[in-house]
Design a protein around this motif. Structure first.
Motif, short mmCIF file in Angstrom:
data_model
loop_
_atom_site.label_atom_id
_atom_site.label_comp_id
_atom_site.label_asym_id
_atom_site.label_seq_id
_atom_site.Cartn_x
_atom_site.Cartn_y
_atom_site.Cartn_z
N LYS A 88 0.82 -1.21 0.00
CA LYS A 88 0.00 0.00 0.00
C LYS A 88 0.85 1.27 0.00
O LYS A 88 0.36 2.35 -0.33
CB LYS A 88 -0.94 0.01 1.20
CG LYS A 88 -2.03 -1.05 1.15
CD LYS A 88 -3.00 -0.88 2.31
CE LYS A 88 -4.15 -1.87 2.21
NZ LYS A 88 -5.14 -1.66 3.29
N ASP A 222 0.99 9.40 9.25
CA ASP A 222 0.68 9.39 7.82
C ASP A 222 0.89 8.01 7.22
O ASP A 222 0.10 7.56 6.37
CB ASP A 222 1.56 10.41 7.09
CG ASP A 222 1.34 10.39 5.58
OD1 ASP A 222 0.21 10.72 5.15
OD2 ASP A 222 2.27 10.00 4.85
N ALA A 225 -1.98 5.78 8.28
CA ALA A 225 -3.18 6.07 7.50
C ALA A 225 -3.11 5.41 6.13
O ALA A 225 -4.11 4.88 5.62
CB ALA A 225 -3.37 7.57 7.37
N ARG A 226 -1.94 5.46 5.50
CA ARG A 226 -1.80 4.83 4.18
C ARG A 226 -1.95 3.31 4.26
O ARG A 226 -2.55 2.68 3.38
CB ARG A 226 -0.45 5.20 3.57
CG ARG A 226 -0.32 6.68 3.23
CD ARG A 226 1.13 7.09 3.00
NE ARG A 226 1.70 6.44 1.83
CZ ARG A 226 3.00 6.48 1.53
NH1 ARG A 226 3.84 7.13 2.33
NH2 ARG A 226 3.46 5.88 0.44
N THR A 228 -3.69 1.59 6.42
CA THR A 228 -5.03 1.16 6.82
C THR A 228 -6.11 1.53 5.82
O THR A 228 -7.27 1.16 6.00
CB THR A 228 -5.40 1.75 8.19
OG1 THR A 228 -5.25 3.17 8.16
CG2 THR A 228 -4.53 1.17 9.28
N HIS A 229 -5.75 2.26 4.78
CA HIS A 229 -6.75 2.67 3.79
C HIS A 229 -7.42 1.44 3.18
O HIS A 229 -6.77 0.53 2.68
CB HIS A 229 -6.10 3.50 2.69
CG HIS A 229 -7.07 3.94 1.63
ND1 HIS A 229 -8.01 4.92 1.85
CD2 HIS A 229 -7.26 3.52 0.34
CE1 HIS A 229 -8.73 5.09 0.77
NE2 HIS A 229 -8.29 4.25 -0.17
N GLY A 230 -8.75 1.39 3.27
CA GLY A 230 -9.50 0.29 2.70
C GLY A 230 -9.49 -0.98 3.53
O GLY A 230 -9.96 -2.03 3.06
N ARG A 231 -9.01 -0.92 4.76
CA ARG A 231 -8.96 -2.11 5.59
C ARG A 231 -10.36 -2.54 6.02
O ARG A 231 -11.24 -1.72 6.23
CB ARG A 231 -8.11 -1.83 6.84
CG ARG A 231 -7.67 -3.09 7.60
CD ARG A 231 -6.89 -2.73 8.83
NE ARG A 231 -6.24 -3.88 9.42
CZ ARG A 231 -5.69 -3.89 10.63
NH1 ARG A 231 -5.72 -2.79 11.38
NH2 ARG A 231 -5.12 -4.99 11.09
#
Length: 351
Positions: A88, A222, A225-226, A228-231
């Motif tokens: 990711k 940051d 956040a990247r 976990t995006h779409g987790r």
């Protein structure tokens, strides 16, 4: 990725068959009493979904243990999930310090990330100059599985570059001790925070929880956040959340330190016993396992299985061959039984 003992996705649990004396898996015994009690107390809550309160408690406990902010903590369903998330970050070129745990390679290769294996020569001292300058993701273990090498913080710091993220697998860091002063986790980079360093940790090895799947990641907010995006929702169950909070709490830290001392004592005895039997230990070990070389090791491994012992071939690690064997640290009597069996087999086959 080849097959059988040489397959990258093969792990020690494939060798630890029921009924065998287990030198193949680096997990300590069952969970300690305080942890069993905490997990048992939550069985009645399993009809409900994992709660935000439990998640918050685990995050806050981990943050406190490492002097980090809660937004720098990412809970994982086992440390291996952290490696699955690395694509990711959209790395252009990943450098893997080898030999080391095979899961980062599996995850990055599956995502089509270009990989360079940086194969360190024995005794596997970490040197930053071996890493390609254009690598924007570097992954290493500390202590490294399967070599049991513990890299100094200065060597890890030397890997940092503008535009690069360094990922450190600290799955076994919680049982490491400074051999001189006994300081706990002397080479961990889990704290203080660094914006370009990701630390991935597990609680399942030291606390006997491999079947539960629980770990965590420490990184810049940051980066978290990247990753976990779409987790998916509810990525960890109630028992895993409970285990994380307990394992990094005061009782858990005391247990880890005690395990570290016990492992160090058993490891020193094991090191001496292996040497006395003429079995080469590749480097002085610093983790809960020892890497040795044995001529005709695959044949010896099979014969050990027939005599009731499970050992881990290191043939599927980049930079090692089928004469390398990883042995989990066990107590004196159990180690003596293994060495007796190895000695008898070597005499029988003439090596």
């Amino acid at each position: 990725m080849t097959s059988g003992l040489f397959a990258r996705d093969r792990h020690g649990d494939a060798d630890a068959e029921p009924g065998l004396i287990d030198f193949a898996v680096n997990v300590r015994g069952g969970p300690p009493a305080f942890l069993r009690d905490a997990l048992t107390a939550r069985i009645g809550d399993l009809a409900g979904y994992p709660s935000a309160a439990d998640e918050r408690r685990a995050i806050e406990a981990i943050a406190a243990a490492h002097g980090r902010r809660p937004d720098e903590v990412l809970l994982l369903s086992g440390a291996a999930e952290g490696f699955e998330m690395l694509p990711k970050l959209a790395p252009r070129h990943a450098a893997l310090i080898q030999p080391s745990f095979t899961e980062p390679e599996m995850a990055l290769a599956a995502a089509g990330v270009p990989i360079t294996d940086v194969v360190l020569p024995e005794p596997w001292a970490l040197t930053s100059g071996a890493v390609p300058d254009d690598a924007d993701l570097v992954v290493l273990g500390n202590p490294t599985n399967p070599t049991s090498v513990l890299h100094p913080i200065s060597a890890i710091e030397a890997l940092r570059r503008p535009g690069r993220i360094v990922v450190v697998d600290e799955a076994f860091a919680d049982i490491t001790l400074d051999p001189v002063n006994g300081r706990h986790e002397p080479c961990s980079v889990a704290s203080p925070a660094a914006p370009d360093v990701i630390v991935i940790r597990s609680v399942t090895k030291t606390f006997g929880l491999a079947g539960l799947r629980a770990g965590y990641l420490l990184a810049d907010p940051d980066v978290v956040a990247r990753l976990t995006h779409g987790r998916r929702p509810w990525p960890l169950g109630t028992l895993a959340l409970t285990a994380l909070a307990e394992c990094v709490g005061a009782a858990g830290q005391n247990h880890a330190r005690a395990q570290g001392r016990a492992i160090a004592a058993d490891r020193a005895v094991m090191f001496d016993m292996l040497g006395a039997a003429g079995i080469k230990v590749c480097v002085p070990p610093q983790a809960s396992f020892v890497l040795v070389t044995l001529p005709r090791a695959l044949e010896i491994k099979q014969q050990l299985r027939e005599r009731g012992f499970a050992v881990r071939s290191a043939a599927n690690f980049v930079g090692l061959d089928d004469d390398h064997v990883r042995l989990a640290v066990r107590d004196r009597a159990t180690t003596a039984a293994l060495i007796e069996a190895i000695t008898a087999i070597r005499k029988e086959i003439g090596v």
